[in-house]
Design a protein around this motif. Structure first.
Motif, short mmCIF file in Angstrom:
data_model
loop_
_atom_site.label_atom_id
_atom_site.label_comp_id
_atom_site.label_asym_id
_atom_site.label_seq_id
_atom_site.Cartn_x
_atom_site.Cartn_y
_atom_site.Cartn_z
N MET A 1 0.84 -1.19 0.00
CA MET A 1 0.00 0.00 0.00
C MET A 1 0.88 1.25 0.00
O MET A 1 1.97 1.22 0.53
CB MET A 1 -0.87 0.01 1.26
CG MET A 1 -2.23 -0.58 1.04
SD MET A 1 -3.33 -0.18 2.38
CE MET A 1 -3.93 -1.80 2.73
N ASN A 2 0.34 2.30 -0.56
CA ASN A 2 1.06 3.56 -0.63
C ASN A 2 0.93 4.31 0.69
O ASN A 2 -0.10 4.92 0.97
CB ASN A 2 0.50 4.38 -1.79
CG ASN A 2 1.24 5.69 -1.99
OD1 ASN A 2 2.03 6.12 -1.16
ND2 ASN A 2 0.96 6.33 -3.10
N LYS A 3 1.98 4.26 1.51
CA LYS A 3 1.92 4.89 2.83
C LYS A 3 1.88 6.41 2.76
O LYS A 3 1.30 7.04 3.63
CB LYS A 3 3.08 4.41 3.70
CG LYS A 3 2.86 3.00 4.20
CD LYS A 3 3.66 2.72 5.42
CE LYS A 3 4.91 1.97 5.06
NZ LYS A 3 5.67 1.57 6.23
N ARG A 4 2.46 6.99 1.74
CA ARG A 4 2.39 8.46 1.60
C ARG A 4 0.93 8.89 1.42
O ARG A 4 0.50 9.89 1.98
CB ARG A 4 3.24 8.93 0.44
CG ARG A 4 4.72 8.83 0.72
CD ARG A 4 5.54 9.61 -0.30
NE ARG A 4 6.94 9.31 -0.19
CZ ARG A 4 7.76 9.79 0.72
NH1 ARG A 4 7.29 10.61 1.63
NH2 ARG A 4 9.03 9.47 0.76
N ALA A 5 0.18 8.12 0.65
CA ALA A 5 -1.25 8.41 0.45
C ALA A 5 -2.02 8.24 1.75
O ALA A 5 -2.92 9.03 2.06
CB ALA A 5 -1.83 7.52 -0.64
N LYS A 8 -1.29 11.25 3.88
CA LYS A 8 -2.05 12.40 3.38
C LYS A 8 -3.50 12.35 3.83
O LYS A 8 -4.09 13.36 4.19
CB LYS A 8 -1.98 12.47 1.85
CG LYS A 8 -0.69 13.05 1.32
CD LYS A 8 -0.72 13.15 -0.18
CE LYS A 8 0.59 13.71 -0.70
NZ LYS A 8 0.61 13.83 -2.15
N LYS A 78 9.96 1.71 4.71
CA LYS A 78 9.63 0.42 4.09
C LYS A 78 10.22 -0.64 5.00
O LYS A 78 11.40 -0.64 5.29
CB LYS A 78 10.25 0.33 2.70
CG LYS A 78 9.96 -0.95 2.00
CD LYS A 78 9.27 -0.68 0.68
CE LYS A 78 9.07 -1.97 -0.07
NZ LYS A 78 7.70 -2.36 -0.15
N HIS A 115 -8.68 3.49 2.93
CA HIS A 115 -7.71 3.51 1.84
C HIS A 115 -7.79 2.16 1.12
O HIS A 115 -7.73 1.11 1.76
CB HIS A 115 -6.30 3.75 2.40
CG HIS A 115 -5.26 3.84 1.33
ND1 HIS A 115 -5.14 4.94 0.51
CD2 HIS A 115 -4.30 2.97 0.95
CE1 HIS A 115 -4.14 4.74 -0.33
NE2 HIS A 115 -3.62 3.56 -0.08
N ASP A 116 -7.91 2.21 -0.19
CA ASP A 116 -8.03 0.98 -1.00
C ASP A 116 -9.13 0.06 -0.46
O ASP A 116 -8.94 -1.15 -0.33
CB ASP A 116 -6.71 0.23 -1.07
CG ASP A 116 -5.67 0.93 -1.93
OD1 ASP A 116 -6.04 1.82 -2.71
OD2 ASP A 116 -4.47 0.58 -1.81
N GLU A 159 4.09 -3.53 6.56
CA GLU A 159 4.64 -2.75 5.44
C GLU A 159 5.28 -1.50 5.98
O GLU A 159 4.83 -0.91 6.91
CB GLU A 159 3.54 -2.36 4.47
CG GLU A 159 2.99 -3.52 3.70
CD GLU A 159 1.95 -3.08 2.68
OE1 GLU A 159 2.16 -2.07 1.99
OE2 GLU A 159 0.92 -3.75 2.60
#
Length: 159
Positions: A1-5, A8, A78, A115-116, A159
């Motif tokens: 998963m995109n942790k920056r997203a 945010k 990561k 998220h997702d 993650e």
């Protein structure tokens, strides 16, 4: 998963809450200083109560500002296979056939985001669950104290 997203989205949620607290504190301050809040007798405490409320809302707003600042400077890490859970870890936990997702943040425990199509709950290392997960790894099967009862869980992702 995109942790920056994910970060945010957490910041956006906290910013929305902050705006609500600012408005509420301004309203309470105005109420506390309005002439209709002037005490009519020694038992009339409307103005005093409004000022206490405004002070509490201002403190909460300051706490949210601090949390936003910490998330803005948080650098997502990561986690390699075998690394232990720490700040910025996204943890997938399975207990009693249910999967849950937790983001270990520096503050703002209890904040929820989606998220997702997954609900993610922010926890801190100081929270009861955070304390129990710190230092654990992917594949560990800790006995977690959840809601006052011991449950076996499996860490199915870090993650």
């Amino acid at each position: 998963m995109n942790k920056r997203a994910i970060i945010k989205k957490i910041i956006a949620r906290l910013t929305g809450e902050l705006e609500i607290y600012f408005r509420a504190a301004q309203f309470s301050r105005a109420e506390a200083t309005h002439e209709s809040s002037k005490a009519e007798s020694k038992y009339d405490t409307r103005g005093l109560e409004a000022s206490y409320l405004a002070r509490g809302q201002s403190r909460q707003a300051a706490e949210l500002e601090a949390a936003i600042a910490e998330f803005e400077k948080l650098v997502p890490r990561k986690f390699a296979a075998g690394e232990t859970i720490d700040i910025s870890a996204l943890v997938e936990l399975e207990s009693a056939g249910e999967k849950s997702f937790y983001f270990l943040g520096p503050r703002a425990g209890g904040t929820e985001i989606e998220h997702d199509k997954k609900e993610i709950l922010v926890i801190t290392p100081q929270s009861p669950l955070g304390e129990q997960l710190m230092g654990k790894k992917h594949g560990d099967r800790p006995q977690l104290n959840l809601g006052g009862e011991r449950r076996e869980a499996k860490i199915t992702g870090v993650e």
